[in-house]
Enzyme design. Structure first.
Site, PDB file in Angstrom:
ATOM      1  N   SER A 134       0.853  -1.184   0.000  1.00  0.00           N
ATOM      2  CA  SER A 134       0.000   0.000   0.000  1.00  0.00           C
ATOM      3  C   SER A 134       0.889   1.233   0.000  1.00  0.00           C
ATOM      4  O   SER A 134       2.058   1.164   0.410  1.00  0.00           O
ATOM      5  CB  SER A 134      -0.888   0.003   1.255  1.00  0.00           C
ATOM      6  N   TYR A 147      -2.071  -0.521  10.494  1.00  0.00           N
ATOM      7  CA  TYR A 147      -2.006  -0.811   9.059  1.00  0.00           C
ATOM      8  C   TYR A 147      -0.670  -0.365   8.470  1.00  0.00           C
ATOM      9  O   TYR A 147      -0.030  -1.122   7.727  1.00  0.00           O
ATOM     10  CB  TYR A 147      -3.169  -0.117   8.349  1.00  0.00           C
TER      11      TYR A 147
END
Length: 232
Positions: A134, A147
């Protein structure tokens, strides 16, 4: 025909990748925690003329992952491609990030990728591992402590795998999408994020290109449209 295993392959980015690779004559093995979802995805690919098989597997379950990989090797001879896509995501301010949330995020996003790569490693010589990270693994975003930590960790793991895979001609590629329309968001996406999300097929196209025409490098890091991320 080459053999690919895709984690989190029942929906979102994983399903888009599976469809794209099936169109390139890959047989695709799909795993995910929700058996009914990965089963439906595999059947849809088969009805469209591809070749797919599935099993309900949690990437945190070392024994189940290893059994799935070894079964594929018995049937098809080797693994040509592993796509570590399975992931979880919950936005929380740091002070509201519980230990349970932290553990689940690290276990699925990072430990799960480690377990899957470990299972495939003996059977993927001359093949590829593509890890779906990501932009949150390239820079930090508020409300994403767990995350971001998981994706920064995945990026580091990917580079180590590339270094150690050189001797066996294992290429490792790291794909870092910006905000993408997937069920993982649920209702968490702010309005300014929702209107700028890209479709999962945009990420799948990058994975397809890497799988079909891999760059002549041992390690590659590809950011997918991060300019569309309103937080970047």
């Amino acid at each position: 025909m080459k053999t690919a295993i895709i984690t989190g392959g029942g929906s979102g980015i994983g399903l888009a990748i599976a469809r794209s690779l099936a169109g390139e004559q890959f047989r695709v093995g799909l795993i995910g925690r929700r058996g009914e979802v990965v089963e439906a995805a595999a059947h849809a690919i088969n009805r469209a003329g591809g070749e797919s098989w599935w099993e309900a597997v949690d990437v945190r379950d070392d024994a189940a992952v290893t059994a799935f990989v070894e079964s594929a090797v018995v049937q098809y001879g080797k693994i040509d491609l592993l796509v570590n896509n399975a992931g979880v995501f919950q936005m929380r301010p740091f002070e509201e990030t519980t230990l349970e949330l932290w553990d689940e995020t690290i276990d699925v996003n990072l430990k799960g990728a480690f377990i899957c790569a470990k299972a495939a490693w003996p059977h993927i010589e001359g093949g590829q591992i593509i890890n779906i990270s990501s932009v949150a693994g390239l820079r930090a975003f508020p409300g994403n402590a767990a995350y971001c930590a998981s994706k920064f960790g995945l990026n580091g793991l990917s580079e180590v795998l590339a270094l150690e895979g050189k001797a066996r001609n294992i290429r490792v590629h790291l794909v870092c999408p910006g905000n993408t329309q997937t069920p993982m968001w649920g209702d968490q996406a702010p309005a300014e994020v929702q209107v700028r999300m890209m479709p999962p097929e945009a990420v799948a196209e990058v994975v397809r290109w890497l799988a079909v025409s891999p760059p002549e490098v041992t390690f590659d890091k590809v950011a997918v449209n991060p300019a569309r991320d309103p937080w970047s």
